[in-house]
Design a protein around this motif. Structure first.
Motif, PDB file in Angstrom:
ATOM      1  N   UNK A  81       9.421   6.118  14.433  1.00  0.00           N
ATOM      2  CA  UNK A  81      10.107   5.182  13.553  1.00  0.00           C
ATOM      3  C   UNK A  81      11.174   4.470  14.353  1.00  0.00           C
ATOM      4  N   UNK A  82      11.136   3.129  14.346  1.00  0.00           N
ATOM      5  CA  UNK A  82      12.123   2.388  15.132  1.00  0.00           C
ATOM      6  C   UNK A  82      13.056   1.579  14.262  1.00  0.00           C
ATOM      7  N   UNK A  83      13.167   1.949  12.991  1.00  0.00           N
ATOM      8  CA  UNK A  83      14.026   1.153  12.100  1.00  0.00           C
ATOM      9  C   UNK A  83      15.486   1.315  12.428  1.00  0.00           C
ATOM     10  N   UNK A  84      15.863   2.495  12.877  1.00  0.00           N
ATOM     11  CA  UNK A  84      17.283   2.760  13.080  1.00  0.00           C
ATOM     12  C   UNK A  84      17.579   2.771  14.574  1.00  0.00           C
ATOM     13  N   UNK A  85      18.343   1.769  14.998  1.00  0.00           N
ATOM     14  CA  UNK A  85      18.692   1.675  16.425  1.00  0.00           C
ATOM     15  C   UNK A  85      20.097   1.149  16.540  1.00  0.00           C
ATOM     16  N   UNK A  86      20.879   1.398  17.552  1.00  0.00           N
ATOM     17  CA  UNK A  86      20.702   2.477  18.509  1.00  0.00           C
ATOM     18  C   UNK A  86      21.208   3.789  17.921  1.00  0.00           C
ATOM     19  N   UNK A  87      20.495   4.855  18.214  1.00  0.00           N
ATOM     20  CA  UNK A  87      20.780   6.124  17.571  1.00  0.00           C
ATOM     21  C   UNK A  87      21.669   6.990  18.427  1.00  0.00           C
ATOM     22  N   UNK A  88      22.647   7.610  17.801  1.00  0.00           N
ATOM     23  CA  UNK A  88      23.417   8.610  18.532  1.00  0.00           C
ATOM     24  C   UNK A  88      22.978  10.011  18.146  1.00  0.00           C
ATOM     25  N   UNK A  89      22.432  10.144  16.943  1.00  0.00           N
ATOM     26  CA  UNK A  89      21.990  11.471  16.516  1.00  0.00           C
ATOM     27  C   UNK A  89      21.056  11.307  15.335  1.00  0.00           C
ATOM     28  N   UNK A  90      20.023  12.146  15.253  1.00  0.00           N
ATOM     29  CA  UNK A  90      19.162  12.156  14.073  1.00  0.00           C
ATOM     30  C   UNK A  90      18.762  13.598  13.825  1.00  0.00           C
ATOM     31  N   UNK A  91      19.126  14.148  12.686  1.00  0.00           N
ATOM     32  CA  UNK A  91      18.744  15.534  12.382  1.00  0.00           C
ATOM     33  C   UNK A  91      18.298  15.629  10.939  1.00  0.00           C
ATOM     34  N   UNK A  92      17.759  16.789  10.615  1.00  0.00           N
ATOM     35  CA  UNK A  92      17.327  17.080   9.260  1.00  0.00           C
ATOM     36  C   UNK A  92      18.297  18.060   8.639  1.00  0.00           C
ATOM     37  N   UNK A  93      18.737  17.747   7.424  1.00  0.00           N
ATOM     38  CA  UNK A  93      19.573  18.712   6.720  1.00  0.00           C
ATOM     39  C   UNK A  93      18.680  19.685   5.940  1.00  0.00           C
TER      40      UNK A  93
END
Lengths: 685, 224
Positions: free
Chosen positions: A643-655
């Motif tokens: 998925x490239x919708x969210x840029x630039x990413x510093x962090x992506x996690x699942x709660x």
């Protein structure tokens, strides 16, 4: 696949820091970069430009120049001190005061026995480099103005120094100035203005090349002390110069953000009259270029726009390969965001303070692609400033959100938090075990009963946490006795395993019930950039700097079948061509076959139950699959869902509650806060 | 010539002066045209001349005396001011005595035996607590160096130098927003300047309003 609600976080106001100086070590292929907050970063150029080591800075410290002597790193700054760094413990080893006022330049000779330092009071001081320290040897003849730049002749007999308005050549034996060359002011400059010689290089054929504040690059003859050539390349200052090892190519960095290349060529085909000819101009920066390095194949530049740009030279590298691509390093290659999965809290790490935020809430339902209305806004709970002058090295937040820890070079601090709906109570745990005086990496266990801190010699200190105090339990030491610093730590969810990766590429797994080393993963040539232990299957997932993914079973002490299959099949070429490393690996509690990874420009869910992609097929095909009818989708879908919708990413996690937290940092926000660039008049504006 | 109504009275021109002289001459002539000249004896004229000389001398003397007196008065004034500036004698005596006793103490400390030296050293240490890094020079002077201030001031000066060279006057700089706005202007799809509208206007006011809203909510809405 699944639908997730996404917390799109854009309130992490992270500002990268401007680059001030850099030095390339040809032997070990490492680049040392100094920033204006006196932090030093080391990039490994042979391992996909991974940021291996970070030495945090100090408030009030400043670095003006860096110098490699063999495998030792020295820096000098405006505080008047020469600092040698301990690259295994990531701290300054010792500081030596030069007693000459602020130091502007540092340079070592080719034989690596002497270190020359240019000071504010006009002296060039020579230090002798001994095995574990440096010792003052002598001063050269004192000049009336400050020494801004220095360069040794490759034979070690002369030193060229750039001061205000002139260049002096010193004889290294006697210390007297042999020649004096006056640098002209630019056309139209007032009489009182002084020209600063910002950079100087002494070549082996006795040519001196200087870059000054009038925008000129000048070539001088070192034997007679006369001007040979002048090139006016900019209206503004020429701030940095660098020459390749074979002395055939020179680069000059300007205040406008351009890097100009000169090459030593002859205009006619014969070898005899070679001259420095201006060849290429690179416009990769918007602000001043203050630091340059010329490797064998590339031009590395950095400056006030905080980006490190590596531009391979196409006449030295094969075209259209990954090697020849432009490389921009914007964000650090380690995670600055810590997420407490159970309580929905985010910890942001800044160099001088920490911020704890609570995520907002929304109870809407909607179609994919909708933005839901917020019931409760995200709010900042705690703003914690560090005490003392040292910057924050690492920080951690426990998964339940009750413990907060951070470390600087000199101390580790642990806080207990109690956060109910509106009440926040924070208390510092005052008595920490004395063995815990600093930590390169911190990690809490999943039940928040233990804190793991990495220290010297790749070992990990285990400390138990109770209501209000903490006790030292054990030190876990690796069998190999490596001295490299640990940069990744992960504790498994059931509290049984601890994985630690160091910058030498080694990953050690410890058994926490027996407090012993359990096994060591076979060493891979590339450094691991992210690792995690699966909660259900107890498999260790590692992602390396060259984008390879491995899965190692801890109970059987071997690679899993899926991992072997992946290696046999090979990763998709588009995956391997990505240039930012994966910084975080997470798992989906509801679906054990999912692995969530992210790098700066994409986040990806790898479904281990689905087939691996063909090299010829499209890698990021999520958008195309939507438009294709249901029956066709199964044919084309594969394991990597990007998925490239969210840029630039510093962090992506699942709660834990099945929502994805995505921390973005839009580049425009950074660009608007940068310092002033030079004014350039463009046609028709 | 008519006299002027405003301004300074006009100075006599040369012609007018000549006319005046002629008039006096003529008037002298007119008054005593037929009579003979007046008799003035030699002695009288001598006495007159002597008198005039004496008068001149006296006036010169008077002027000199006046100047002398003025000078004397000024000198006295300065002396008085000087006296006021300097400390009174008593205070000077006190300081002298204290310095002497201090030097005596230090000398004593060096002369007495080891045990006593230890005690005295402690005392002098206590006295010198504040003056760390101090050295004694000849003549009861002490020198203390505060290294941090000097180094940090030099560092600050160096930072100011580089700041003024790169960002100071004559460096022709603009803002980052201007640079980005130029990009927008020259792009294929031209758009507005960056920060065309100022979004962070009246920040303090807005935050105050938020706080007031929260307080009102807590007050008026019955909370569980």
């Amino acid at each position: 696949m699944g639908e997730f609600t996404v917390h799109r976080v854009r309130f992490f106001e992270y500002m990268p820091i401007a680059l001030r100086a850099m030095a390339y070590n040809h032997r070990s292929e490492r680049l040392a970069v100094a920033r204006t907050d006196s932090s030093v970063e080391i990039f490994n150029f042979s391992d996909n430009y991974y940021q291996e080591k970070v030495i945090p800075g100090r408030e009030g410290g400043s670095i003006e120049a860096l110098c490699w002597v063999g495998l030792r790193l020295f820096s000098a700054g405006l505080s008047g001190e020469i600092i040698e760094y301990d690259l295994e413990n990531l701290q300054p080893k010792y500081t030596v005061d030069a007693y000459g006022g602020p130091i502007w330049a540092i340079s070592s000779d080719n034989k690596e026995t002497k270190l020359a330092v240019g000071c504010e009071d006009g002296t060039v001081k020579i230090f002798e480099i001994l095995k574990d320290r440096i010792q003052f040897q002598r001063n050269f003849e004192r000049q009336k103005s400050r020494i801004m730049s220095l360069s040794w002749h490759p034979s070690g007999t002369c030193v060229a120094a750039g001061t205000m308005n002139m260049i002096r050549i010193f004889d290294a034996e006697t210390g007297h100035s042999a020649h004096r060359m006056l640098v002209e002011r630019g056309v139209g400059a007032p009489r009182k203005s002084e020209v600063v010689v910002w950079a100087i290089i002494f070549l082996s054929n006795q040519t001196i090349i200087s870059g000054d504040s009038a925008g000129k690059v000048q070539m001088w003859d070192g034997i007679t002390g006369t001007l040979v050539q002048t090139h006016l390349i900019t209206k503004f200052d020429v701030l940095a110069l660098s020459v390749s090892q074979d002395e055939s190519s020179l680069i000059a960095g300007t205040s406008e953000g351009t890097v100009v290349q000169f090459q030593f060529l002859s205009s006619i085909a014969d070898q005899q009259n070679k001259d420095w000819v201006r060849t290429r101009t690179f416009k990769n920066h918007s602000h001043d270029v203050r630091a340059l390095a010329h490797t064998d194949t590339a031009v590395v530049s950095g400056g006030m726009d905080t980006q490190l740009v590596v531009r391979p030279l196409l006449d030295r590298v094969e075209k259209n390969t990954k090697e020849s691509a432009l490389h921009k390093i914007l964000f650090p290659h380690r995670s600055l965001v810590c997420c407490a999965k159970k309580s929905g809290l985010l910890l942001f790490q800044f160099p001088d303070h920490l911020e704890l935020w609570r995520l907002g809430e929304s109870d809407g339902h909607g179609k994919p692609g909708d933005s839901l209305p917020l019931k409760k806004k995200p709010e900042k709970l705690i703003h914690l400033k560090r005490k003392g002058e040292d910057n924050i090295w690492c920080s951690a937040l426990s998964p339940c959100g009750e413990w907060l820890a951070f470390s600087t070079i000199s101390s580790v601090r642990l806080y207990r938090l109690q956060i109910h709906d509106d009440d926040i109570c924070m208390s510092k745990v005052s008595k920490l075990p004395k063995i815990l005086h600093n930590a390169q990496q911190l990690c809490f266990s999943s039940d928040s009963s233990k804190l793991f801190a990495s220290c010297s010699h790749s070992s990990v200190i285990v400390v138990s946490l109770s209501q209000s105090e903490c006790k030292y339990v054990h030190t876990l030491k690796p069998k190999s006795g490596s001295r490299q610093p640990v940069h990744l730590l992960y504790a498994s969810d059931d509290g049984k395993w601890l994985a630690a990766a160091n910058t030498g590429g080694e990953v050690h797994v410890y058994n926490l019930e027996k407090m012993k080393c359990h096994c060591k993963v076979p060493v891979y040539s590339s450094c691991p950039t992210a690792l995690a232990i699966h909660p259900v299957s107890q498999n260790l997932v590692m992602v390396h700097a060259d984008q390879q993914i491995f899965e190692f079973s801890l109970e059987q002490k071997e690679y899993t079948r899926w991992s072997r299959n992946l290696q046999k099949h090979g990763l998709h070429p588009h995956w391997l061509k990505r240039d930012t490393p994966v910084t975080h690996v997470a798992f989906n509690p509801k679906n054990p076959a999912h692995i969530l990874l992210h790098d700066m420009f994409m986040f990806c869910i790898i479904d281990q139950s689905q087939p691996l992609p063909d090299p010829q097929s499209q890698l990021s095909n999520q958008m195309t699959l939507k438009s294709v009818p249901e029956c066709e989708r199964l044919k084309h879908s594969h394991a990597f869902k990007i998925c490239k919708t969210f840029q630039p990413l510093l962090c992506a996690t699942l709660l834990d509650d099945q929502s994805v937290v995505v921390v973005e940092r839009p580049l425009e926000d950074i660009l608007t806060q940068l310092p002033a660039p030079v004014q350039q008049k463009k046609f028709a504006t | 010539m008519a006299t002027r109504q405003r301004g300074q009275p006009a100075r006599l021109t040369k012609k007018q002066k000549n006319e005046n002289a002629v008039k006096t001459f003529v008037s002298a002539f007119d008054s005593s045209e037929d009579e003979g000249p007046e008799e003035v004896t030699f002695e009288d004229s001598k006495a007159e001349a002597l008198q005039s000389v004496e008068q001149a001398l006296q006036s010169a003397r008077r002027e000199k005396d006046l100047l002398k007196e003025k000078r004397k008065k000024r000198q006295e004034l300065f002396q008085e001011q000087k006296k006021r500036k300097l400390l009174s004698d008593e205070v000077l005596e006190e300081i002298d005595s204290s310095q002497k006793s201090h030097s005596e103490e230090v000398q004593d400390a060096s002369v007495t035996s080891q045990d006593e030296v230890l005690h005295m050293d402690e005392e002098t240490k206590q006295e010198n607590e504040k003056l760390e890094n101090s050295r004694k020079l000849i003549g009861n002077y002490k020198v203390t160096v505060k290294p941090s201030e000097l180094a940090s001031s030099q560092q600050k000066m160096a930072e100011d130098f580089i700041q003024s060279r790169l960002y100071g006057p004559g460096s022709r700089r603009t803002t980052s927003n201007q640079l980005l706005s130029l990009h927008n202007k020259r792009a294929i799809n031209k758009s507005a300047a960056v920060e065309f509208t100022k979004k962070n206007w009246a920040e303090k006011r807005k935050s105050k309003a938020e706080m007031k809203k929260m307080r009102w909510r807590h007050k008026h809405i019955p909370s569980s």
